[in-house]
Design a protein around this motif. Structure first.
Motif, PDB file in Angstrom:
ATOM      1  N   ARG A 137       5.063   9.307   3.907  1.00  0.00           N
ATOM      2  CA  ARG A 137       5.739  10.362   4.202  1.00  0.00           C
ATOM      3  C   ARG A 137       7.322  10.217   4.208  1.00  0.00           C
ATOM      4  O   ARG A 137       8.213  10.874   3.498  1.00  0.00           O
ATOM      5  N   ARG A 138       7.914   8.866   4.389  1.00  0.00           N
ATOM      6  CA  ARG A 138       9.205   8.689   4.233  1.00  0.00           C
ATOM      7  C   ARG A 138       9.463   8.369   3.168  1.00  0.00           C
ATOM      8  O   ARG A 138      10.815   8.274   2.502  1.00  0.00           O
ATOM      9  N   ALA A 139       8.397   7.626   2.070  1.00  0.00           N
ATOM     10  CA  ALA A 139       8.931   7.140   0.801  1.00  0.00           C
ATOM     11  C   ALA A 139       8.844   8.292  -0.335  1.00  0.00           C
ATOM     12  O   ALA A 139       9.726   8.143  -1.306  1.00  0.00           O
ATOM     13  N   ARG A 140       8.133   9.351   0.042  1.00  0.00           N
ATOM     14  CA  ARG A 140       8.285  10.605  -0.927  1.00  0.00           C
ATOM     15  C   ARG A 140       9.377  11.145  -1.409  1.00  0.00           C
ATOM     16  O   ARG A 140       9.651  11.256  -2.713  1.00  0.00           O
ATOM     17  N   PRO A 141      10.376  11.478  -0.573  1.00  0.00           N
ATOM     18  CA  PRO A 141      11.713  11.949  -0.841  1.00  0.00           C
ATOM     19  C   PRO A 141      12.661  10.924  -1.623  1.00  0.00           C
ATOM     20  O   PRO A 141      13.527  11.607  -2.232  1.00  0.00           O
ATOM     21  N   THR A 144      13.318   1.658   1.602  1.00  0.00           N
ATOM     22  CA  THR A 144      12.761   2.498   2.635  1.00  0.00           C
ATOM     23  C   THR A 144      11.226   1.993   3.063  1.00  0.00           C
ATOM     24  O   THR A 144      10.999   1.969   4.218  1.00  0.00           O
ATOM     25  N   VAL A 145      10.494   1.506   2.235  1.00  0.00           N
ATOM     26  CA  VAL A 145       9.202   0.868   2.562  1.00  0.00           C
ATOM     27  C   VAL A 145       9.046  -0.321   2.274  1.00  0.00           C
ATOM     28  O   VAL A 145       8.107  -1.167   2.334  1.00  0.00           O
ATOM     29  N   GLY A 146       9.875  -1.068   1.080  1.00  0.00           N
ATOM     30  CA  GLY A 146       9.374  -2.295   0.676  1.00  0.00           C
ATOM     31  C   GLY A 146       9.536  -3.414   1.631  1.00  0.00           C
ATOM     32  O   GLY A 146       8.831  -4.546   1.222  1.00  0.00           O
ATOM     33  N   GLY A 147      10.733  -3.855   1.979  1.00  0.00           N
ATOM     34  CA  GLY A 147      11.259  -4.732   2.635  1.00  0.00           C
ATOM     35  C   GLY A 147      11.727  -5.769   1.670  1.00  0.00           C
ATOM     36  O   GLY A 147      11.819  -5.823   0.159  1.00  0.00           O
ATOM     37  N   ALA A 148      12.315  -7.134   2.032  1.00  0.00           N
ATOM     38  CA  ALA A 148      13.052  -8.069   1.268  1.00  0.00           C
ATOM     39  C   ALA A 148      12.295  -8.815   0.239  1.00  0.00           C
ATOM     40  O   ALA A 148      12.753  -9.033  -0.887  1.00  0.00           O
ATOM     41  N   ASP A 149      11.120  -9.154   0.795  1.00  0.00           N
ATOM     42  CA  ASP A 149      10.439  -9.907  -0.327  1.00  0.00           C
ATOM     43  C   ASP A 149       9.847  -9.245  -1.321  1.00  0.00           C
ATOM     44  O   ASP A 149      10.038  -9.523  -2.611  1.00  0.00           O
ATOM     45  N   GLY A 194       0.855  -1.307   0.016  1.00  0.00           N
ATOM     46  CA  GLY A 194      -0.089  -0.045   0.377  1.00  0.00           C
ATOM     47  C   GLY A 194       0.934   1.333  -0.064  1.00  0.00           C
ATOM     48  O   GLY A 194       0.495   2.099  -0.766  1.00  0.00           O
ATOM     49  N   ALA A 195       1.812   1.130   0.809  1.00  0.00           N
ATOM     50  CA  ALA A 195       2.908   2.484   0.720  1.00  0.00           C
ATOM     51  C   ALA A 195       3.618   2.562  -0.319  1.00  0.00           C
ATOM     52  O   ALA A 195       3.620   3.674  -0.979  1.00  0.00           O
ATOM     53  N   LEU A 196       3.983   1.497  -1.244  1.00  0.00           N
ATOM     54  CA  LEU A 196       4.478   1.647  -2.516  1.00  0.00           C
ATOM     55  C   LEU A 196       3.299   2.292  -3.470  1.00  0.00           C
ATOM     56  O   LEU A 196       3.759   3.265  -4.270  1.00  0.00           O
TER      57      LEU A 196
END
Length: 366
Positions: free
Chosen positions: A230-234, A245-250, A191-193
């Motif tokens: 908020r952390r992903a946008r930059p 930043t927001v995705g994770g290893a998988d 969702g964040a992506l």
């Protein structure tokens, strides 16, 4: 190896579109079957897509599909954003390996081999087969709302692991991948992506997850996506940094897998919101890559519909499947196989033979 030796820009040069001229040949062959246009609906389009992906007319039957499932836990699950307890994704993996999950039942019924790739499960590696855990980057990804889910070095390692799995499957003769995921907290990362890449708010993409969470859990999930967004946008201009930043290893590994499948000309059926989010990142990396991917189904997550719309991908099925593991994509596999069989086996009249030189001279004289 330097911390950032992986250059994703290379994929734009490496990835070609499926063979357009052969797709036109497949369309022309279909018209000679005598069936009315669109009599087979989307099956015609599927058969032509496969012909162009295989660079062959008539298309070959789908003979060696594989279900490839990437698995991992997400630190954000500790906030109570999922119906499942944080760190329990290995139970889902064990059910798949033991043949007890919905995806396992369908894979068995359709005679599709299953491969599980542990990227960040929160369990002792000894609990699972070595072949499953050999690509693991870390034990659970970080909390996306307050910290990076991976270091950049870990993100590169995960991305390369996905590429390696794609190469291994292509080298083994796989002619179609059914892609799935198993995680706790993975739909929050997805969702964040999707929100970041589509430029939308957290509330627009926040769904109920595979466990159909209650309202309070949904609010916690929405808040986590908001903070992650908020952390992903930059870092939107750097896709590997975004995944870290927001995705994770998988999810990072799945993105590398999808892009390398496109490089290797291996078509892929996407499953749910997680694979769609990874495809969206892959589209940012190489705009031709989505031509190798097929949306198998539309699940219940609003982020899923948002991602498919941005990908201009029309799902084959709309059953609302949310259990993960590639279940929805497996349901679409018989349609793809049927399309290939029809495109390959429907008879077409023989082409008229070219006139002999004597006959041609006669025709020229008249």
């Amino acid at each position: 190896m330097s911390e950032r030796s992986l250059d994703l820009d290379d994929f734009s040069d490496l990835i070609e579109r499926p063979h357009g001229a052969l797709r036109r040949q497949a369309e022309e062959r279909r018209t000679r079957t005598g069936l009315p246009p669109q009599a087979l609906g989307r099956l015609d389009d599927l058969g032509e897509w496969l012909s162009s992906a295989q660079a062959q007319v008539p298309v070959r039957p789908v003979a060696d599909p594989r279900l490839v499932v990437f698995a991992g836990d997400h630190g954000v699950a500790g906030l109570g954003v999922s119906a499942r307890e944080a760190g329990t994704a290995h139970h889902l993996v064990r059910a798949l390996l033991d043949g007890a999950s919905p995806a396992a039942v369908l894979a068995r019924r359709f005679e599709v081999p299953v491969r599980v790739v542990d990227m960040a499960l929160d369990c002792d590696p000894a609990e699972l087969p070595a072949e499953v855990t050999r690509h693991r980057v870390r034990r659970s990804s970080g909390r996306l709302d307050t910290e990076d889910t991976l270091t950049l070095q870990e993100a590169e390692e995960a991305f390369r692991a996905g590429m390696a799995v794609a190469d291994e499957e292509a080298d083994a003769g796989c002619d179609l991948v059914v892609l799935g995921d198993l995680s706790v907290g993975g739909t929050t990362a997805a969702g964040a992506l999707v929100a970041a890449l589509c430029g939308t708010d957290a509330s627009v993409v926040t769904g109920r997850g595979g466990g159909r969470i209650d309202d309070l859990t949904w609010m916690r999930k929405c808040a986590a996506i908001r903070d992650g967004l908020r952390r992903a946008r930059p870092v939107l201009g750097d896709q590997l940094h975004l995944l870290a930043t927001v995705g994770g290893a998988d999810l990072t590994a799945m993105t590398g897998f999808l892009l390398q499948c496109a490089v290797r000309h291996t078509p892929v059926i996407l499953d749910g919101v997680v694979s769609a989010a990874c495809a969206l990142v892959g589209q940012r990396v190489a705009f031709r890559a989505p031509d190798w991917w097929l949306a198998g189904q539309l699940g219940g997550e609003p982020a899923h519909a948002k991602a498919l719309d941005r990908l201009a991908a029309d799902p084959l099925l709309e059953q609302g499947v949310a259990v993960g593991g590639g279940t929805g994509a497996l349901l679409a596999l018989p349609l793809v196989r049927a399309a290939a069989a029809l495109a390959a086996e429907l008879p077409v009249p023989e082409s008229e033979p070219a006139p002999s030189p004597t006959e041609q001279s006669t025709l020229d004289a008249t």
